[in-house]
Structure formats: structure tokens, C-alpha cells
Design an enzyme around this catalytic site. Structure first.
Site, mmCIF file in Angstrom:
data_model
loop_
_atom_site.group_PDB
_atom_site.id
_atom_site.type_symbol
_atom_site.label_atom_id
_atom_site.label_comp_id
_atom_site.label_asym_id
_atom_site.label_seq_id
_atom_site.Cartn_x
_atom_site.Cartn_y
_atom_site.Cartn_z
ATOM 1 N N HIS A 1 0.823 -1.205 0.000
ATOM 2 C CA HIS A 1 0.000 0.000 0.000
ATOM 3 C C HIS A 1 0.863 1.264 0.000
ATOM 4 O O HIS A 1 1.926 1.306 0.625
ATOM 5 C CB HIS A 1 -0.916 0.035 1.221
ATOM 6 C CG HIS A 1 -2.143 -0.805 1.081
ATOM 7 N ND1 HIS A 1 -2.999 -0.716 0.006
ATOM 8 C CD2 HIS A 1 -2.682 -1.770 1.896
ATOM 9 C CE1 HIS A 1 -3.998 -1.566 0.149
ATOM 10 N NE2 HIS A 1 -3.824 -2.225 1.289
ATOM 11 N N CYS A 15 0.186 2.601 -4.716
ATOM 12 C CA CYS A 15 -0.612 3.765 -5.072
ATOM 13 C C CYS A 15 0.135 5.056 -4.721
ATOM 14 O O CYS A 15 0.951 5.084 -3.802
ATOM 15 C CB CYS A 15 -1.947 3.734 -4.329
ATOM 16 S SG CYS A 15 -2.992 2.310 -4.735
#
Length: 332
Positions: free
Chosen positions: A118, A174
């Protein structure tokens, strides 16, 4: 092979003791030590659990061993299925592994960093981000120990490197476009991209509208602040500050799965869970291991274009003097 002497660029300026100086960097010949750090975090049992990140770490490890001659004994793996607590991708373990990777770095070394997990953003506190936000990665214990910012990663992995030492970094996460805080972003035409302030303001407005539609008032506020900073010219000041403080004489290149404003896909390719960027990177270099940075960026985007909206990015720690000589990760 790239040129061996130091490469000077940009204007001269008066430095310490009134000596004339000029920015410089030095290519790595990539015939020194090879070390690598591969991190894959699936966040088992947590909200937003991922599926392909551990696979990415192992796939990249196998790839750099078979293609670039790295040895398993010189690769540190941090994955959250590890039985050894020292190999868990906690914040402390990640920071210590980053320090290990660059420790005693020498000219002509080849260092390799890969992260799949992440990523996100947090408020910029030192004025080096045009959009007002630092990029971050999330260790497996981020809820208790916090994230790791791009400022910290740059300070640990880039700043200590001497001229002629190469670090190749891949971020499959991301909001990772500037995850290593390298100041020069290159386009698919091989040119340094300058901030498009009008486009950034438009993107900020779109983000604000999208946040409002989702009921995310915090997102509305942060997007609105980004629009204000762009409109008042803070974006240009941030770019100038970043180039003044983040340019390095080392041979550092960072590949990321998307722009700072985008997300990166956790997906399935060839029947296996994987990050889209990790899959594209291995695929592109397997097909042609001796391509330029420009060609590799074009091929990464081509592989992802039909199925994903994310646009891979490439950033460097310095200006490419001669694009025809720009070596790729085949030396990494």
C-alpha cells in the site's frame, strides 16, 4: 557502457571559499557489489488486504538473480508471511533494511530496491511537494508504528550514496510517482517534464468533486488546498526547492507504477496474483533487456494501457546529459 568521468551540467556558481562549482553526477559502471532489498506486504487480516505483493517480491528476486546476476545471499526479503520476525516488513525492519542496502555504498555498485504494498499521501511539512503532499508507504504495522514518507526514504537511501553508485528503485504502490523524492521526471519523449500548473489545478478540482461525491469531506479540503497552492505559485517554488535539495551526484533512478494522483492495481496476470507494475516491469525487460529508459517507460505504459488507467513514471536524481547513453536496468 556509460562514460566513466563525472558529468557536469547546468550553470556554474560560486561555492565555498569563492571557488567556482557546477552540478555533477557520475554513472555507475555496475561492476562492483550487487545488493537488493525486496519488500512485499499483503496485510493479512487487515482492511484492504492485498493478494499479489508477496508474489511480486519473489518474482522480482528471481528475475534479478537470473537476468542481472544478483546472488540470493546479497538479497534481503521482507514479506508478511515470513516465520522469522526479522523478515517481517515492520516499520523498524524496513528502515534497518534500507540502511543495510546503502551502507558502505561505493562507486560502480549496483543497488536494487523493490516495494509492493500500500502507498498513500500525507501533508507535506518541508515545502518540497508541488501538490502539498508527501508520498508514503505503509509497513505491515503502520496502524501502530505509522507510515514511511518519501522524505525519510530519500534521506536513508539516496543522500548517503557517493557519485558513481547506482540505486534502482521500483515502487508498485498507489500514489508512488515521486515516492523516492527524485527531482527530475522524464516523459515518454525522453524530456524532463515541467509542472503543468493549469493541469494540476484541474486535476485538483476533479479530485475535490470526486471526494464530495463519496462524502469524503477531508478529501474535499485537501484537494481544495492543493488547488490554492497551485494557483498561488507554490507548486513552482516546491519544484525549485526539490531540485536544490534532492539532486544527487549518484546514479539513482526510480520507477513507479502510477502518478502521485493515481492508484496502482493489485490484479491477476497469467493466472497469478500480482501488482500490475511488477508484472509489466518483468515482462518489458524479459522481452528486451537492453533498452533505454525512454523505451522502457513506453513499453511499461503499452503493457498496462489496455487494462489499467495507471501511468508508470520514471524519475532520476539528476539530468541525463546524453539520452543515447542512458543505460537501463540491465546493469542493475
Amino acid at each position: 557502457m556509460p562514460p566513466t568521468p563525472m558529468q557536469n551540467y547546468g550553470p556554474q556558481f560560486e561555492g565555498a571559499n569563492h571557488q567556482m562549482q557546477q552540478p555533477f553526477f557520475q554513472y555507475s559502471q555496475c561492476n562492483g557489489r550487487r545488493k537488493a532489498l525486496c519488500i512485499g506486504i499483503n496485510y493479512f487480516g487487515q482492511d484492504a488486504e492485498l493478494r499479489g505483493c508477496i508474489n511480486d517480491a519473489h518474482n522480482v528476486k528471481r528475475f534479478i538473480c537470473s537476468r542481472f546476476g544478483y546472488k540470493e545471499d546479497d538479497i534481503v526479503m521482507l514479506t508478511d508471511d515470513a516465520s522469522n520476525p526479522r523478515q517481517m516488513p515492520t516499520r523498524d525492519n524496513i528502515l534497518q533494511a534500507m540502511q543495510w542496502l546503502v551502507r558502505d555504498g561505493q562507486p560502480n555498485d549496483s543497488l536494487f530496491f523493490h516495494y509492493s504494498g500500500h502507498g498513500g499521501q500525507t501533508k507535506d511539512l518541508d515545502g518540497d511537494e508541488a501538490d502539498g503532499y508527501d508520498e508514503v508507504i505503509y509497513p505491515v504495522d503502520f496502524e501502530a508504528a505509522s507510515h514511511i514518507t518519501d522524505d525519510v526514504m530519500h534521506e536513508i537511501m539516496v543522500r548517503p550514496l557517493p557519485p558513481g553508485c547506482r540505486l534502482t528503485a521500483i515502487f508498485d504502490s498507489c500514489h508512488s510517482g515521486s515516492a523516492l523524492d527524485l527531482p527530475y521526471i522524464y516523459s515518454t519523449e525522453g524530456k524532463i517534464k515541467e509542472p503543468n500548473l493549469a493541469a494540476e489545478a484541474g486535476q485538483g478540482l476533479l479530485s475535490a468533486v470526486s471526494s464530495y461525491a463519496r462524502g469524503d469531506m477531508g478529501g474535499v479540503l485537501s484537494s481544495a488546498m492543493g488547488i490554492f497552492k497551485t494557483a498561488t505559485g507554490n507548486g513552482k517554488k516546491a519544484e525549485q526547492y526539490a531540485r536544490a535539495t534532492r539532486t544527487s551526484p549518484a546514479d539513482v533512478i526510480s520507477w513507479s507504477g502510477c502518478k502521485d494522483s493515481q492508484t496502482s492495481a493489485d490484479t491477476v496476470e497469467a493466472g497469478q496474483s500480482t501488482g500490475a507494475m511488477s508484472f509489466a516491469f518483468i515482462s518489458a525487460l524479459s522481452q528486451n533487456p537492453q533498452q533505454s529508459y525512454q523505451s522502457l517507460l513506453q513499453n511499461l505504459r503499452q503493457i498496462l494501457r489496455d487494462k489499467y488507467s495507471q501511468k508508470p513514471q520514471v524519475r532520476l536524481s539528476r539530468v541525463i546529459i546524453d539520452r543515447a547513453r542512458a543505460e537501463t536496468c540491465r546493469h542493475s
